[in-house]
Motif scaffolding. Structure first.
Motif, PDB file in Angstrom:
ATOM      1  N   VAL A 144      -1.373 -15.182 -12.704  1.00 47.21           N
ATOM      2  CA  VAL A 144      -0.061 -15.107 -13.336  1.00 47.21           C
ATOM      3  C   VAL A 144       0.369 -13.650 -13.450  1.00 47.21           C
ATOM      4  O   VAL A 144       1.473 -13.275 -13.076  1.00 47.21           O
ATOM      5  N   SER A 145      -0.526 -12.812 -13.951  1.00 49.78           N
ATOM      6  CA  SER A 145      -0.243 -11.383 -14.081  1.00 49.78           C
ATOM      7  C   SER A 145      -1.491 -10.599 -13.713  1.00 49.78           C
ATOM      8  O   SER A 145      -2.540 -10.780 -14.329  1.00 49.78           O
ATOM      9  N   GLY A 146      -1.369  -9.745 -12.683  1.00 48.94           N
ATOM     10  CA  GLY A 146      -2.527  -8.944 -12.284  1.00 48.94           C
ATOM     11  C   GLY A 146      -2.756  -8.869 -10.785  1.00 48.94           C
ATOM     12  O   GLY A 146      -3.840  -8.470 -10.345  1.00 48.94           O
ATOM     13  N   HIS A 147      -1.741  -9.202  -9.976  1.00 46.72           N
ATOM     14  CA  HIS A 147      -1.917  -9.184  -8.521  1.00 46.72           C
ATOM     15  C   HIS A 147      -2.286  -7.793  -8.003  1.00 46.72           C
ATOM     16  O   HIS A 147      -3.162  -7.651  -7.145  1.00 46.72           O
ATOM     17  N   ARG A 148      -1.620  -6.757  -8.519  1.00 44.21           N
ATOM     18  CA  ARG A 148      -1.889  -5.401  -8.042  1.00 44.21           C
ATOM     19  C   ARG A 148      -3.275  -4.921  -8.495  1.00 44.21           C
ATOM     20  O   ARG A 148      -3.976  -4.231  -7.750  1.00 44.21           O
ATOM     21  N   ARG A 149      -3.669  -5.291  -9.716  1.00 42.50           N
ATOM     22  CA  ARG A 149      -5.002  -4.928 -10.197  1.00 42.50           C
ATOM     23  C   ARG A 149      -6.081  -5.600  -9.356  1.00 42.50           C
ATOM     24  O   ARG A 149      -7.101  -4.994  -9.015  1.00 42.50           O
ATOM     25  N   LYS A 150      -5.854  -6.860  -9.004  1.00 43.64           N
ATOM     26  CA  LYS A 150      -6.816  -7.582  -8.162  1.00 43.64           C
ATOM     27  C   LYS A 150      -6.954  -6.895  -6.797  1.00 43.64           C
ATOM     28  O   LYS A 150      -8.063  -6.701  -6.289  1.00 43.64           O
ATOM     29  N   PHE A 151      -5.824  -6.502  -6.215  1.00 45.56           N
ATOM     30  CA  PHE A 151      -5.838  -5.836  -4.914  1.00 45.56           C
ATOM     31  C   PHE A 151      -6.589  -4.509  -5.005  1.00 45.56           C
ATOM     32  O   PHE A 151      -7.386  -4.168  -4.121  1.00 45.56           O
ATOM     33  N   ALA A 152      -6.338  -3.749  -6.089  1.00 44.84           N
ATOM     34  CA  ALA A 152      -7.007  -2.457  -6.256  1.00 44.84           C
ATOM     35  C   ALA A 152      -8.514  -2.633  -6.392  1.00 44.84           C
ATOM     36  O   ALA A 152      -9.295  -1.832  -5.852  1.00 44.84           O
ATOM     37  N   LEU A 153      -8.941  -3.663  -7.096  1.00 49.20           N
ATOM     38  CA  LEU A 153     -10.373  -3.945  -7.221  1.00 49.20           C
ATOM     39  C   LEU A 153     -10.975  -4.271  -5.855  1.00 49.20           C
ATOM     40  O   LEU A 153     -12.060  -3.791  -5.505  1.00 49.20           O
ATOM     41  N   GLU A 154     -10.267  -5.105  -5.080  1.00 50.68           N
ATOM     42  CA  GLU A 154     -10.765  -5.484  -3.752  1.00 50.68           C
ATOM     43  C   GLU A 154     -10.915  -4.264  -2.859  1.00 50.68           C
ATOM     44  O   GLU A 154     -11.875  -4.166  -2.077  1.00 50.68           O
ATOM     45  N   GLN A 155      -9.960  -3.322  -2.953  1.00 50.30           N
ATOM     46  CA  GLN A 155     -10.036  -2.113  -2.128  1.00 50.30           C
ATOM     47  C   GLN A 155     -11.224  -1.244  -2.508  1.00 50.30           C
ATOM     48  O   GLN A 155     -11.695  -0.441  -1.703  1.00 50.30           O
ATOM     49  N   ASN A 156     -11.705  -1.411  -3.741  1.00 51.74           N
ATOM     50  CA  ASN A 156     -12.880  -0.670  -4.195  1.00 51.74           C
ATOM     51  C   ASN A 156     -14.173  -1.467  -4.027  1.00 51.74           C
ATOM     52  O   ASN A 156     -15.230  -1.062  -4.511  1.00 51.74           O
ATOM     53  N   GLY A 157     -14.093  -2.617  -3.362  1.00 51.34           N
ATOM     54  CA  GLY A 157     -15.276  -3.422  -3.098  1.00 51.34           C
ATOM     55  C   GLY A 157     -15.798  -4.183  -4.298  1.00 51.34           C
ATOM     56  O   GLY A 157     -16.951  -4.631  -4.302  1.00 51.34           O
TER      57      GLY A 157
ATOM     58  N   MET B  96       0.859  -1.185   0.000  1.00 49.56           N
ATOM     59  CA  MET B  96       0.000   0.000   0.000  1.00 49.56           C
ATOM     60  C   MET B  96       0.896   1.236   0.000  1.00 49.56           C
ATOM     61  O   MET B  96       1.053   1.940   0.992  1.00 49.56           O
ATOM     62  N   ASP B  97       1.537   1.485  -1.139  1.00 47.19           N
ATOM     63  CA  ASP B  97       2.405   2.645  -1.270  1.00 47.19           C
ATOM     64  C   ASP B  97       1.736   3.705  -2.143  1.00 47.19           C
ATOM     65  O   ASP B  97       0.549   3.586  -2.494  1.00 47.19           O
ATOM     66  N   GLU B  98       2.499   4.725  -2.508  1.00 44.72           N
ATOM     67  CA  GLU B  98       1.928   5.823  -3.286  1.00 44.72           C
ATOM     68  C   GLU B  98       1.410   5.337  -4.639  1.00 44.72           C
ATOM     69  O   GLU B  98       0.338   5.761  -5.095  1.00 44.72           O
ATOM     70  N   ASP B  99       2.164   4.438  -5.274  1.00 44.09           N
ATOM     71  CA  ASP B  99       1.736   3.908  -6.572  1.00 44.09           C
ATOM     72  C   ASP B  99       0.428   3.132  -6.459  1.00 44.09           C
ATOM     73  O   ASP B  99      -0.440   3.222  -7.339  1.00 44.09           O
ATOM     74  N   MET B 100       0.291   2.375  -5.370  1.00 42.36           N
ATOM     75  CA  MET B 100      -0.930   1.591  -5.182  1.00 42.36           C
ATOM     76  C   MET B 100      -2.126   2.507  -4.936  1.00 42.36           C
ATOM     77  O   MET B 100      -3.225   2.256  -5.444  1.00 42.36           O
ATOM     78  N   VAL B 101      -1.930   3.572  -4.168  1.00 43.01           N
ATOM     79  CA  VAL B 101      -3.013   4.524  -3.920  1.00 43.01           C
ATOM     80  C   VAL B 101      -3.501   5.111  -5.244  1.00 43.01           C
ATOM     81  O   VAL B 101      -4.717   5.250  -5.481  1.00 43.01           O
ATOM     82  N   LYS B 102      -2.550   5.435  -6.135  1.00 44.17           N
ATOM     83  CA  LYS B 102      -2.924   5.969  -7.456  1.00 44.17           C
ATOM     84  C   LYS B 102      -3.687   4.930  -8.270  1.00 44.17           C
ATOM     85  O   LYS B 102      -4.648   5.254  -8.969  1.00 44.17           O
ATOM     86  N   LEU B 103      -3.243   3.664  -8.193  1.00 36.86           N
ATOM     87  CA  LEU B 103      -3.915   2.608  -8.941  1.00 36.86           C
ATOM     88  C   LEU B 103      -5.337   2.391  -8.431  1.00 36.86           C
ATOM     89  O   LEU B 103      -6.270   2.211  -9.218  1.00 36.86           O
ATOM     90  N   ILE B 104      -5.504   2.414  -7.121  1.00 36.29           N
ATOM     91  CA  ILE B 104      -6.843   2.246  -6.537  1.00 36.29           C
ATOM     92  C   ILE B 104      -7.770   3.357  -7.016  1.00 36.29           C
ATOM     93  O   ILE B 104      -8.923   3.117  -7.388  1.00 36.29           O
ATOM     94  N   ASP B 105      -7.253   4.598  -7.032  1.00 38.97           N
ATOM     95  CA  ASP B 105      -8.062   5.725  -7.512  1.00 38.97           C
ATOM     96  C   ASP B 105      -8.395   5.570  -8.993  1.00 38.97           C
ATOM     97  O   ASP B 105      -9.518   5.860  -9.423  1.00 38.97           O
TER      98      ASP B 105
END
Length: 319
Positions: free
Chosen positions: A83-96, A50-59
């Motif tokens: 295989v590819s998409g762990h950060r995208r999956k996390f960002a989706l989860e943070q958005n419910g 949960m760094d600055e880049d992740m906050v931007k991705l979540i937004d």
């Protein structure tokens, strides 16, 4: 009883009226898959932080959704492996959001590993030890593939290029630099955290000394961690090389480490060590160590300015 070929179309071909439709049916499709059915890649080297880049991705995901589908492979035990998409999956989860657009592809372990590394290795912010684990995993996968190719190769006398040479060309690093990063994976976790500059007590170790320390035995590495905490000092490159030499000669002891780290280093500067647990309570969990450092320095600057103003006020009041 023998079956006769009557020239009738196969069952799967009867589902589609044209060849174009049959070809289209064989293409990979983007599917919506419940996130709960997807688990992380085994020993995934790239941590989702949960760094600055992740906050931007979540937004970004909140505003625009996921622009590129994830890549998963079927798991024989059920569900899918990312295989590819762990950060995208996390960002989706943070958005419910409970589903992700993904391509399902049949991949063996080596193919999946290579794709997983390649899809992450060019990211801007990668920790040194993440890079080390990624290089190590991809190199092992490439070696496996090379062995399989050897078995089927019909070219006699052809010398295959070394896997580490191929990896060096692909990632734009020298072979020696790749080996330095891979050696980081042989460090105990606390030393790896020091290399990544995320140690809870703020200790840091540069890449080259860390490479030398990776040759110490696990017991010796754990003892070194204790000595670093006691002396509030980390080894220089020359000290790390000496620790490695003494370890290989079976001469290294904890007392020897203590004496070495207490010795003055060239250009050694006085340091203040703060435990992260002492200051973490003042910051949001999403803040990175660098963000915390910037705020601390800013507040110190403001405090220094006020102190100068107080001194001047006191001076004028006595005139």
């Amino acid at each position: 009883m023998n079956k006769f070929d009557l020239g009738l179309p196969k069952f799967e071909d009867t589902l589609f009226s044209t060849e174009e439709q049959r070809q289209e049916a064989r293409l990979e499709k983007v599917m919506k898959i419940p996130i709960s059915e997807i688990h992380d890649f085994k020993q995934h080297p790239f941590h989702v932080r949960m760094d600055e880049d992740m906050v931007k991705l979540i937004d970004s995901v909140k505003e625009n959704g996921v622009l590129m589908p994830a890549l998963v492979r079927p798991d024989k035990n059920g569900g899918y492996e990312m295989v590819s998409g762990h950060r995208r999956k996390f960002a989706l989860e943070q958005n419910g959001i409970t589903e992700i657009d993904a391509i399902v592809r049949e991949l063996d372990d080596d193919q999946a590993t290579i794709i997983m590394v390649d899809s992450n290795i060019q990211r801007e912010h990668i920790l040194p030890t993440e890079r080390g684990f990624a290089y190590r995993m991809k190199l092992e996968a490439m070696k496996h593939q090379g062995k399989r190719n050897d078995l089927t190769s019909s070219q006699v006398g052809t010398k295959l290029k070394r896997a580490d040479d191929m990896l060096a060309e692909q990632v734009g690093e020298s072979r020696n630099q790749i080996q330095r990063f891979i050696r980081l994976t042989y460090l105990v976790k606390e030393l790896r955290n020091m290399v990544d500059e995320i140690h809870e007590d703020g200790f840091t170790i540069a890449l080259n000394p860390a490479y030398e320390l990776s040759f110490l035995q696990i017991k010796e590495q754990n003892e070194l961690v204790e000595v670093i905490k006691e002396t509030l000092a980390t080894p220089s490159l020359a000290q790390a090389q000496e620790l490695k030499r003494k370890s290989q000669n079976e001469e290294l002891s904890k007392d020897m480490m203590m004496d070495m780290l207490l010795a003055d280093k060239p250009n050694q500067k006085e340091k203040i060590s703060l435990k992260m647990e002492e200051i973490n309570k003042y910051f949001p969990k999403s803040y990175t160590p660098n963000q915390k450092k910037e705020i601390i320095l800013k507040l110190l600057g403001e405090w220094h300015k006020k102190e100068k103003e107080n001194i001047l006020d006191n001076l004028y009041s006595h005139m």
